[in-house]
Design an enzyme around this catalytic site. Structure first.
Site, PDB file in Angstrom:
ATOM      1  CB  SER C  63      -1.260   0.250   1.639  1.00  0.00           C
ATOM      2  OG  SER C  63      -1.951  -1.199   1.379  1.00  0.00           O
ATOM      3  CE  LYS C  66      -3.967   0.281  -0.728  1.00  0.00           C
ATOM      4  NZ  LYS C  66      -4.869   0.721   0.475  1.00  0.00           N
ATOM      5  CE1 TYR C 191      -4.336  -1.095  -4.488  1.00  0.00           C
ATOM      6  CE2 TYR C 191      -4.932  -3.310  -4.481  1.00  0.00           C
ATOM      7  CZ  TYR C 191      -4.698  -1.744  -3.964  1.00  0.00           C
ATOM      8  OH  TYR C 191      -4.546  -2.088  -2.990  1.00  0.00           O
ATOM      9  CE1 TYR C 243      -5.254   0.890   4.679  1.00  0.00           C
ATOM     10  CE2 TYR C 243      -3.793  -0.643   5.381  1.00  0.00           C
ATOM     11  CZ  TYR C 243      -4.696  -0.031   4.110  1.00  0.00           C
ATOM     12  OH  TYR C 243      -3.092  -0.393   3.497  1.00  0.00           O
ATOM     13  CB  VAL C 261      -0.561  -5.871   4.459  1.00  0.00           C
ATOM     14  CG1 VAL C 261      -1.584  -5.563   4.392  1.00  0.00           C
ATOM     15  CG2 VAL C 261      -0.319  -6.080   2.540  1.00  0.00           C
TER      16      VAL C 261
END
Lengths: 307, 307, 307, 307
Positions: C63, C66, C191, C243, C261
């Site tokens: 992530s 991102k 992605y 998150y 992760v």
């Protein structure tokens, strides 16, 4: 059909389950009840009764009272009542605030707590006084049960009020959406008084006759509500009478019914009889575990089902 | 009872409403349908039919197909089926992912989209092939309708697949919870083929007879499912057959039924008849507006209701 | 300040915790990673680096990618990007469909999965090809890390795709709300390729310099984005970078950061340095347990915090 | 920097927007406020103040009081406070019961209503009396603002209590989860008294200095809380200070801040100054529309931002 034998068979079959339920423990007054009790009564249109277990034992009717207050409110307000409370299954536990908030303070149906509190508010409007509203509900219950001695329990009602924060939350939330007219605490207190009424399976099965007979008491001939209203109350009992297990009850029992956390359940075989079971141990959804099983066995053995 | 006259009265009374519904417009194939159509058929156990409107007109049965795939899956898997799909009303629109996520990928009941997709997945498991599973569903439909010529529409199925992102989302979500065994796209495609089957109200009301007659075709004598399974399918139709308006339908119509966005509705009067209505204009909950009204009028006029 | 000593103290203090996290196990390629690893690197504006642990070890950035795709999309689309993705904390686990459905397919921010998938869709629009869009993201990463050899892992990307049902559900749901333009599978695959890029803490801390320096690489002088865009990316990292534990990270660490992760975390001390930590054991919220603790110790020991 | 000129520029630029907000109208006492007002004050560590508009005008601080009660509770309870209230952004409107129910009565953070009510309950525990708890909060506010005359408004507090059904619902819900120790009505009343305190932008910007200066009043030298506690309050303000628009505020303003429905906002430039703006027209999220815009202009013009 030999109903007495069937009831006795049922009792034999459910006995081993009397340990499995869990008595409602959120208020002291209910927590002290002996979980091993069982009673079941069938009442026919001519007044004949078949019973098994301690069918004269009084217990707290709790949410079964919602059927009676709903009946009165529907009688007075007719379809206008549905401006303040819906008639759809809730798909959520009986006391959830989530759905109530998403749906702008309009409870899904009169048999979840928010809906029943709202119905009590409507009755207080109608009678213009909380005290009178409660007395009228009690009188109605005495009428349909044909039993003058039915009383409520101040101990239970007070105990519920003292621990009734979630119901106070529901009522305050409805009030914040302008869907409650009277003083929050007064409405909730009246609701708890309704819940604290004490009856036996003999009384409750007798009290169901008007719903089995299109709104008319088959013994006294008294017309309480119209046939159409009666059928519709049955429909709401079938789809919403057992909280988040209403589908399961319709599926396994196949009769309109309503349960209470005191361990009682009432059910109706349209055109035939009123039924009541009592056993205080509850299942995970808050319905009488043995009571539900007894009704499943009853419709299995008799073939009586609306489907 | 003069059923023909009753049907004609109903048609007269609903005519002014034929403008009010909204044809399903999420796929081109359905959006082109003329909204002003109406048909209604009653089929009795001896095969007698009463109809009004264009009762031979074929339309897309859509979600009514869920009753048929559920019947087959229940026949093969019995209560084991309930490990993967529930039988409680959903309290949410028919295609909501919210509830599916909160409940760990177990759909609430076989009549919301996720549940029906899951049931199709179970049938593909049983027949070990998606193509065969669909053919068996189609054969079953032809059997219960006693009509060999029933077909599906590749145009409608392809069109749904092309716009079926929400159903793909539901199926992927169940797969992520390990509650879908076969290839996601294959399962959804099979589901859409079921939905695209085309039938008339004559065919559909005939097809309902096995559910009105405890699982047995009253004309051919063929035993499709057990009496208990049949009653339970009816119970699920009553509590879950109309998405978020199931309570309303039970309340106003009082019969087990199932609707589809193609404008069709089926209903059952236990021990008496199968019913089907068709009118493509939908109400806000996605059920045929005029069809629902016609069934309300029907139970009002005939007094036929399970309650 | 003696940064080398501080890093070594941190390593000593976190060593006992290396057993406590749980390696991401939802895909085989990540589950095989040895959980006991640790590395941390600080990179200053002149290129000086301080490291502890195995700072050359390559790991899956997941992530953290991102941040890079968000940077490119913001550069091209500016505020128009916020028509398709928000910038509010989510208050829900990173892959929740619930919020996405309630909010009509508009993801809360670019750092939850739905938001990042949406940003990738925007980049595919911009470059008019998924393959090219991915290559441009990879080139951008190589540029800001000043390292030509950075590669992605086909094994990891394929493995994620094979188990990526929840991300497919998110993408299909956005598509059903008309908030995804390209083919669902193609977008999700791209992605996952972004997520599979492999970097070390040396590379990642170097790559953060443009965000510590108002959008300009302090070593090469290359202007990647405007000062205002850079500050705003930092703001989104602070409020949404971890998150459901973003508040906790802001509270305990006090620096803009983003976790993955794979066990990596990046953080920024505005006007001073880029930071990266790696340790694959995750806490309950899916962030590196030891990495988070190491950053808490770092800001405690140095007093560096934006507050 | 010429702060006076900057403030005047800001005033000029926001004037055309003074019509666009909507004064809070849920209680009569707030609804009567003239929406066209504006004031802004900067206070530096030596006590220097720059103001524009009516900077002596007293207004209801409302939710800004949550910062002060949170400070006191954190001082007394330290990390133990987080057993009863979280520090994560809520992702939901400020008075939502939904999240509170899903999260078992533990409010997400001290700046949503449920969290602030809970913090007040903790203070009543600490002082063992609601009356005293309120007086201590008021004394603390007077101390940090260095202004003895600050008072609360009984009219506003009573008016809020009379319409405070949603806050009563929140408090009752927490009580039902055993996460509220004192009498529900008493706690909510005390909370409303805190909210009704009246201050000017001069007072509020002065009162923020301890949070800009690591917990120490830079003028009096008084140590209110530790540096670490002070930074953490700022972190919570940044991530949770503006309800559902906290991300937006962090994104566009880039400073820790807290708004109130009375139209006030406070903000902190760490190590530099305290800020307060006032303009009673609110945006859709319940924050001062012009106040938010003024702060955006301020950080744009000065480059002061924590990122």
């Amino acid at each position: 059909m030999d109903y007495q034998r069937i009831l006795e068979e049922i009792y034999d079959e459910v006995k081993p389950l009397l340990d499995e339920g869990k008595v409602a423990d959120y208020i002291p007054a209910l927590a002290e009840v002996n979980p091993k009790q069982f009673a079941m009564t069938l009442t026919f249109f001519d007044g004949t009764q078949f019973s098994v277990g301690n069918a004269d034992k009084l217990f707290s009717i709790q949410s079964i009272s919602k059927v009676f207050s709903f009946t009165l409110a529907l009688k007075f307000y007719k379809d206008e009542l549905y401006r303040r409370v819906g008639r759809e299954p809730s798909g959520n536990p009986f006391n959830s605030l989530v759905q109530l908030e998403y749906e702008n303070g309009i409870p899904r149906n009169p048999f979840i707590n928010a809906g029943a509190i709202n119905v009590v508010d409507a009755l207080i409007n109608y009678y213009e006084d909380a005290e009178i509203a409660f007395k009228k509900v009690l009188t109605f219950i005495r009428d349909i049960a044909d039993e003058r001695d039915i009383e409520w329990s101040r101990v239970v009602a007070d105990s519920e009020m003292e621990h009734g924060f979630r119901n106070m939350a529901l009522a305050n939330l409805m009030k914040s959406f302008d869907n409650l007219d009277n003083d929050v605490e007064k409405v909730v207190r009246t609701y708890f008084k309704n819940c604290s009424v004490e009856m036996s399976t003999k009384m409750l099965s007798r009290a169901m006759l008007y719903l089995a007979n299109d709104g008319v008491d088959p013994i006294s001939g008294e017309i309480y509500i119209s046939a159409s209203q009666s059928k519709r109350i049955n429909a709401v009992m079938l789809t919403c009478g057992h909280y988040d297990a209403s589908g399961d009850f319709a599926f396994n029992v196949g009769l309109p019914g309503k349960s209470g956390v005191g361990g009682g359940i009432v059910a109706v075989v349209p055109e035939v009889m009123g039924i009541s079971v009592f056993s205080p141990g509850l299942n995970a959804q808050g319905n009488s575990l043995v009571g539900t099983r007894a009704l499943e066995l009853f419709t299995d053995k008799t073939g009586l089902s609306i489907f």
